[in-house]
Design a protein around this motif. Structure first.
Motif, PDB file in Angstrom:
ATOM      1  N   GLY A 307       0.900  -1.092  -0.052  1.00 48.56           N
ATOM      2  CA  GLY A 307       0.083   0.070  -0.170  1.00 48.56           C
ATOM      3  C   GLY A 307       0.733   1.133  -0.061  1.00 48.56           C
ATOM      4  N   TYR A 308       0.188   2.356   0.318  1.00 53.38           N
ATOM      5  CA  TYR A 308       0.810   3.649   0.114  1.00 53.38           C
ATOM      6  C   TYR A 308       1.971   3.576   0.811  1.00 53.38           C
ATOM      7  N   GLY A 309       2.262   2.903   2.151  1.00 56.51           N
ATOM      8  CA  GLY A 309       3.333   2.919   3.086  1.00 56.51           C
ATOM      9  C   GLY A 309       4.565   2.451   2.317  1.00 56.51           C
ATOM     10  N   PRO A 339      -7.115  -1.806  -6.675  1.00 57.31           N
ATOM     11  CA  PRO A 339      -7.162  -0.644  -7.688  1.00 57.31           C
ATOM     12  C   PRO A 339      -6.754   0.634  -7.378  1.00 57.31           C
ATOM     13  N   VAL A 340      -7.074   0.916  -5.913  1.00 57.47           N
ATOM     14  CA  VAL A 340      -6.511   2.253  -5.521  1.00 57.47           C
ATOM     15  C   VAL A 340      -5.754   2.425  -4.501  1.00 57.47           C
ATOM     16  N   ALA A 341      -5.032   1.340  -4.327  1.00 54.95           N
ATOM     17  CA  ALA A 341      -3.726   1.174  -3.395  1.00 54.95           C
ATOM     18  C   ALA A 341      -2.860   2.248  -3.538  1.00 54.95           C
ATOM     19  N   GLY A 342      -2.308   2.872  -2.840  1.00 61.44           N
ATOM     20  CA  GLY A 342      -1.384   4.113  -3.069  1.00 61.44           C
ATOM     21  C   GLY A 342      -2.119   5.401  -3.278  1.00 61.44           C
ATOM     22  N   ARG A 343      -1.405   6.384  -4.115  1.00 59.32           N
ATOM     23  CA  ARG A 343      -2.289   7.584  -4.180  1.00 59.32           C
ATOM     24  C   ARG A 343      -2.535   7.613  -5.762  1.00 59.32           C
ATOM     25  N   MET A 344      -2.434   6.746  -6.785  1.00 59.43           N
ATOM     26  CA  MET A 344      -2.758   7.013  -8.076  1.00 59.43           C
ATOM     27  C   MET A 344      -2.879   5.298  -8.627  1.00 59.43           C
ATOM     28  N   ALA A 383       0.085  -0.988   3.900  1.00 54.05           N
ATOM     29  CA  ALA A 383      -1.541  -0.655   3.291  1.00 54.05           C
ATOM     30  C   ALA A 383      -2.642  -0.458   4.558  1.00 54.05           C
ATOM     31  N   ASN A 384      -3.508   0.104   4.497  1.00 51.96           N
ATOM     32  CA  ASN A 384      -4.440   0.496   5.413  1.00 51.96           C
ATOM     33  C   ASN A 384      -6.160   0.231   4.938  1.00 51.96           C
ATOM     34  N   ASP A 385      -6.564   1.336   4.327  1.00 50.43           N
ATOM     35  CA  ASP A 385      -8.034   1.113   3.935  1.00 50.43           C
ATOM     36  C   ASP A 385      -8.256   0.098   2.968  1.00 50.43           C
ATOM     37  N   VAL A 386      -7.294  -0.271   2.246  1.00 50.31           N
ATOM     38  CA  VAL A 386      -7.733  -1.208   1.307  1.00 50.31           C
ATOM     39  C   VAL A 386      -7.931  -2.763   1.672  1.00 50.31           C
ATOM     40  N   VAL A 416       2.527  -4.534   8.528  1.00 50.15           N
ATOM     41  CA  VAL A 416       3.870  -3.555   8.817  1.00 50.15           C
ATOM     42  C   VAL A 416       3.581  -2.039   8.500  1.00 50.15           C
ATOM     43  N   LYS A 417       3.722  -1.618   9.754  1.00 49.07           N
ATOM     44  CA  LYS A 417       3.394   0.122   9.474  1.00 49.07           C
ATOM     45  C   LYS A 417       4.224   0.668  10.926  1.00 49.07           C
ATOM     46  N   ARG A 418       4.523   1.971  10.735  1.00 49.94           N
ATOM     47  CA  ARG A 418       5.141   2.480  11.824  1.00 49.94           C
ATOM     48  C   ARG A 418       4.693   2.695  13.016  1.00 49.94           C
ATOM     49  N   GLY A 419       3.295   2.929  13.140  1.00 50.46           N
ATOM     50  CA  GLY A 419       2.759   3.104  14.345  1.00 50.46           C
ATOM     51  C   GLY A 419       1.272   3.228  14.472  1.00 50.46           C
ATOM     52  N   GLY A 442       7.288  -0.611  12.358  1.00 57.35           N
ATOM     53  CA  GLY A 442       8.601   0.096  11.918  1.00 57.35           C
ATOM     54  C   GLY A 442       8.569   0.554  10.458  1.00 57.35           C
ATOM     55  N   ASP A 443       9.520   1.290   9.998  1.00 60.72           N
ATOM     56  CA  ASP A 443       9.330   1.560   8.614  1.00 60.72           C
ATOM     57  C   ASP A 443       9.546   0.374   7.618  1.00 60.72           C
ATOM     58  N   GLY A 444       8.733   0.400   6.595  1.00 62.58           N
ATOM     59  CA  GLY A 444       8.606  -0.650   5.907  1.00 62.58           C
ATOM     60  C   GLY A 444       9.884  -1.118   5.109  1.00 62.58           C
ATOM     61  N   GLN A 445      10.803  -0.410   4.824  1.00 59.53           N
ATOM     62  CA  GLN A 445      12.106  -0.702   4.468  1.00 59.53           C
ATOM     63  C   GLN A 445      12.978  -1.491   5.467  1.00 59.53           C
TER      64      GLN A 445
HETATM   65  P1  NAP Z   1      -3.357   4.225   3.240  1.00 58.81           P
HETATM   66  O1  NAP Z   1      -4.876   3.881   3.472  1.00 58.81           O
HETATM   67  O2  NAP Z   1      -3.145   5.509   2.679  1.00 58.81           O
HETATM   68  O3  NAP Z   1      -2.526   3.887   4.358  1.00 58.81           O
HETATM   69  C1  NAP Z   1      -0.899   3.850   4.461  1.00 58.81           C
HETATM   70  C2  NAP Z   1      -0.484   3.188   5.654  1.00 58.81           C
HETATM   71  O4  NAP Z   1       0.647   3.021   5.301  1.00 58.81           O
HETATM   72  C3  NAP Z   1      -0.587   4.216   6.915  1.00 58.81           C
HETATM   73  O5  NAP Z   1      -1.584   3.545   7.584  1.00 58.81           O
HETATM   74  C4  NAP Z   1       0.670   4.498   7.431  1.00 58.81           C
HETATM   75  O6  NAP Z   1       0.669   3.988   8.667  1.00 58.81           O
HETATM   76  C5  NAP Z   1       1.516   3.387   6.768  1.00 58.81           C
HETATM   77  N1  NAP Z   1       2.912   3.913   6.314  1.00 58.81           N
HETATM   78  C6  NAP Z   1       2.988   5.178   5.991  1.00 58.81           C
HETATM   79  N2  NAP Z   1       4.251   5.439   5.789  1.00 58.81           N
HETATM   80  C7  NAP Z   1       4.810   4.193   6.244  1.00 58.81           C
HETATM   81  C8  NAP Z   1       6.366   3.771   6.119  1.00 58.81           C
HETATM   82  N3  NAP Z   1       7.533   4.477   5.847  1.00 58.81           N
HETATM   83  N4  NAP Z   1       6.493   2.311   6.487  1.00 58.81           N
HETATM   84  C9  NAP Z   1       5.391   1.643   6.713  1.00 58.81           C
HETATM   85  N5  NAP Z   1       4.285   2.117   6.711  1.00 58.81           N
HETATM   86  C10 NAP Z   1       4.018   3.367   6.494  1.00 58.81           C
HETATM   87  O7  NAP Z   1      -2.809   3.487   1.954  1.00 58.81           O
HETATM   88  P2  NAP Z   1      -3.797   2.279   1.000  1.00 58.81           P
HETATM   89  O8  NAP Z   1      -4.008   0.998   1.674  1.00 58.81           O
HETATM   90  O9  NAP Z   1      -2.677   2.095  -0.226  1.00 58.81           O
HETATM   91  O10 NAP Z   1      -4.972   2.926   0.541  1.00 58.81           O
HETATM   92  C11 NAP Z   1      -5.038   3.940  -0.392  1.00 58.81           C
HETATM   93  C12 NAP Z   1      -5.914   4.897  -0.310  1.00 58.81           C
HETATM   94  O11 NAP Z   1      -6.006   6.009  -0.908  1.00 58.81           O
HETATM   95  C13 NAP Z   1      -7.449   4.492  -0.177  1.00 58.81           C
HETATM   96  O12 NAP Z   1      -8.142   5.170   0.896  1.00 58.81           O
HETATM   97  C14 NAP Z   1      -7.860   5.017  -1.588  1.00 58.81           C
HETATM   98  O13 NAP Z   1      -9.380   5.279  -1.658  1.00 58.81           O
HETATM   99  C15 NAP Z   1      -7.104   6.297  -1.430  1.00 58.81           C
HETATM  100  N6  NAP Z   1      -6.837   6.861  -3.017  1.00 58.81           N
HETATM  101  C16 NAP Z   1      -6.202   6.230  -3.587  1.00 58.81           C
HETATM  102  C17 NAP Z   1      -6.306   6.740  -5.004  1.00 58.81           C
HETATM  103  C18 NAP Z   1      -5.444   5.829  -6.245  1.00 58.81           C
HETATM  104  O14 NAP Z   1      -5.681   6.165  -7.145  1.00 58.81           O
HETATM  105  N7  NAP Z   1      -4.549   4.883  -5.943  1.00 58.81           N
HETATM  106  C19 NAP Z   1      -6.764   7.803  -5.654  1.00 58.81           C
HETATM  107  C20 NAP Z   1      -7.637   8.545  -4.513  1.00 58.81           C
HETATM  108  C21 NAP Z   1      -7.621   8.105  -3.182  1.00 58.81           C
HETATM  109  P3  NAP Z   1       1.708   4.513   9.890  1.00 58.81           P
HETATM  110  O15 NAP Z   1       1.749   6.012   9.740  1.00 58.81           O
HETATM  111  O16 NAP Z   1       1.326   3.940  11.250  1.00 58.81           O
HETATM  112  O17 NAP Z   1       3.086   4.180   9.374  1.00 58.81           O
END
Ligand code: NAP
Length: 458
Positions: A307-309, A339-344, A383-386, A416-419, A442-445
């Motif tokens: 996921g985004y992290g 499909p929406v993991a991350g930010r794009m 990853a979190n929301d997904v 795996v996430k930082r907190g 911890g940090d992902g890497q």
């Molecule tokens: P997410 O819900 O944003 O969660 C990311 C997680 O990563 C956080 O809980 C964070 O927790 C952790 N994190 C951040 N930095 C980290 C690091 N250095 N090492 C380890 N963990 C780390 O991510 P997601 O599950 O990928 O979900 C994507 C979200 O973005 C969805 O809600 C989606 O709807 C939205 N979105 C996506 C798109 C797209 O096109 N992909 C577009 C619009 C919206 P900590 O801070 O505790 O580490």
């Protein structure tokens, strides 16, 4: 236009379409970008031989050198996590360029065919909105303090609707008045169209910006297509149509993957719900890296959910190294991409491809969701929301109805996430409190590194 120029424009258009087609698969995407790029170079070069381009050569070359130079430098330097705002900026430039073409044609006040004049005005309106809207989207994603959050005030939707009616009415006036529109009217029309782009984007929260950018991308394509018609340039028309339709499909895809209609993105705030959210029970249970390494090394099947992290931590290379270790031990490892993991869209695919993960172990949500029940470990990295099961059960949750990866169905889940940080939607993740889930903080890497060295010792 002479035949020679037309043939080259057609060749450029064919390259755009073939390039886009290849971008549909990660295996051929790199080649697709190169093909489309060659098409663009061809279209740019042949424009110098266009009969309408017979002056200002130096200015054009300076423009290309300055714009191209800035794009080259920023493209090379941009961090993967900053990619959405970079796309917003470049997309805005496309919309602005289309609006500028319309402005030049309209300022000349020369006789135009009535259809051409109407399309010039349409392109001007849509391009201006895409330009100023994309700049605001860029600012929000860049975290510019004054633009952060959703900027809302009373009767905002009514004021925006009123502004749109005025701009559309002025545009229609300009489009149907032959050469009789005054310069002041034209200037006011552009100023109000730009203002509308700003007003339309300000109330939308940063969280929804990727969808908005994709929508503006569709707008830009449409504006470019219209202005291509005005300039009688087939390459521009085709490129505009291709970008416009790709942007529209992408917007729909993102809205569908988040289970939110596009009107909801544009006219309501992400996270606006009416009732009380479901309470979460239990507690988060931590695990240390050596135990997590044992759990995975002795598993039959591990599914990794990035996921985004993972993008923030740039952990993809280490995760691939860990995967190879597991494979050497006979563990089946698969990657599950939401499909929406991350930010794009495609964010995770790009990162995994960059790390060299083979495409045949990367699966989409629909392909892999049934398999979680047979997985010994689901490793959720950043990853979190997904993976939040609340999306299935709580109608009051902002992510209710969003399809999720069924990580909770695996026998064991390691996160795996930082907190305790929340995901993008800002809500608690019920998966983290489940009996079969362990938190590896911890940090992902750094964590991936620890897992690798612990596995080596087994
Ligand atoms: P997410 O819900 O944003 O969660 C990311 C997680 O990563 C956080 O809980 C964070 O927790 C952790 N994190 C951040 N930095 C980290 C690091 N250095 N090492 C380890 N963990 C780390 O991510 P997601 O599950 O990928 O979900 C994507 C979200 O973005 C969805 O809600 C989606 O709807 C939205 N979105 C996506 C798109 C797209 O096109 N992909 C577009 C619009 C919206 P900590 O801070 O505790 O580490």
């Amino acid at each position: 236009m002479n035949l020679f120029v037309e043939i080259f424009y057609l060749a450029a258009a064919v390259l755009f379409i073939l390039g886009l087609k290849q971008m549909a698969s990660p295996v051929t995407a790199r080649r697709g970008i190169v093909w489309a790029g060659i098409g663009m170079v061809l279209a740019t070069l042949i424009t110098f031989a266009h009969p309408h381009v017979n002056t200002n050569y130096l200015l054009i070359i300076i423009g290309i050198a300055v714009g191209g130079g800035i794009a080259w430098k920023t493209g090379k330097e941009v961090a993967m996590t900053d990619m959405p705002q970079m796309i917003a900026l470049y997309n805005g430039m496309g919309g602005g360029a289309a609006a500028a073409i319309a402005a030049v044609e309209l300022i000349k006040q020369h006789e135009m065919d009535s259809t051409v004049q109407l399309l010039a005005v349409f392109g001007a309106l849509i391009g201006s909105v895409a330009f100023s809207g994309s700049l605001i989207a860029f600012g929000k994603l860049q975290g510019i303090k004054q633009l952060r959050g959703a900027f809302r005030f009373k009767n905002q939707q009514r004021i925006n609707a009123g502004l749109f009616i005025v701009v559309a009415w002025m545009g229609l006036g300009i489009a149907t008045s032959g050469t009789d529109y005054g310069m002041f009217t034209l200037f006011l029309f552009f100023a109000l169209a730009l203002a509308f782009g700003v007003m339309m984007t300000l109330p939308i929260g940063g969280a929804d910006m990727p969808v908005v950018i994709s929508l503006y991308n569709a707008f830009t394509g449409l504006a470019v297509g219209f202005e291509g018609y005005v300039l009688d340039n087939p390459a521009m028309m085709i490129a505009g149509i291709v970008v416009g339709s790709a942007g529209t499909l992408l917007t729909q895809l993102m809205a569908k993957a988040m289970n939110r209609p596009i009107t909801n993105v544009l006219f309501s705030n992400f996270g606006e719900t009416t009732g009380e959210a479901q309470e979460v029970s239990g507690s988060m249970k931590a695990i240390e890296a050596p135990d997590a390494a044992i759990m995975m090394a002795f598993a039959e099947k591990v599914i990794i959910i990035p996921g985004y992290g993972m993008a923030v931590a740039q952990a993809q290379h280490k995760i691939w190294e860990m995967t190879k270790q597991l494979q050497e031990r006979g563990v089946t490892v698969k990657f599950a991409i939401h499909p929406v993991a991350g930010r794009m869209p495609g964010h995770m695919n790009v990162l995994l491809a960059e790390a060299g993960v083979p495409y045949d172990i990367i699966y989409d949500l629909d392909e892999i969701n049934e398999e979680f029940r047979t997985a010994d470990v689901a490793l959720v990295i950043g990853a979190n929301d997904v993976v939040n099961p609340i999306a299935r059960t709580d109608p009051n949750s902002p992510i209710y109805g969003m399809p999720i990866l069924n990580a909770d169905y695996a026998k064991n889940v390691i996160v795996v996430k930082r907190g305790q940080g929340a995901g993008f939607s800002g809500i608690e993740n019920h998966l983290f409190f489940a009996d079969n889930c362990r938190m590896l903080y911890g940090d992902g890497q750094a964590v991936a590194n620890e897992l690798i060295s612990n596995m080596k010792e087994l």
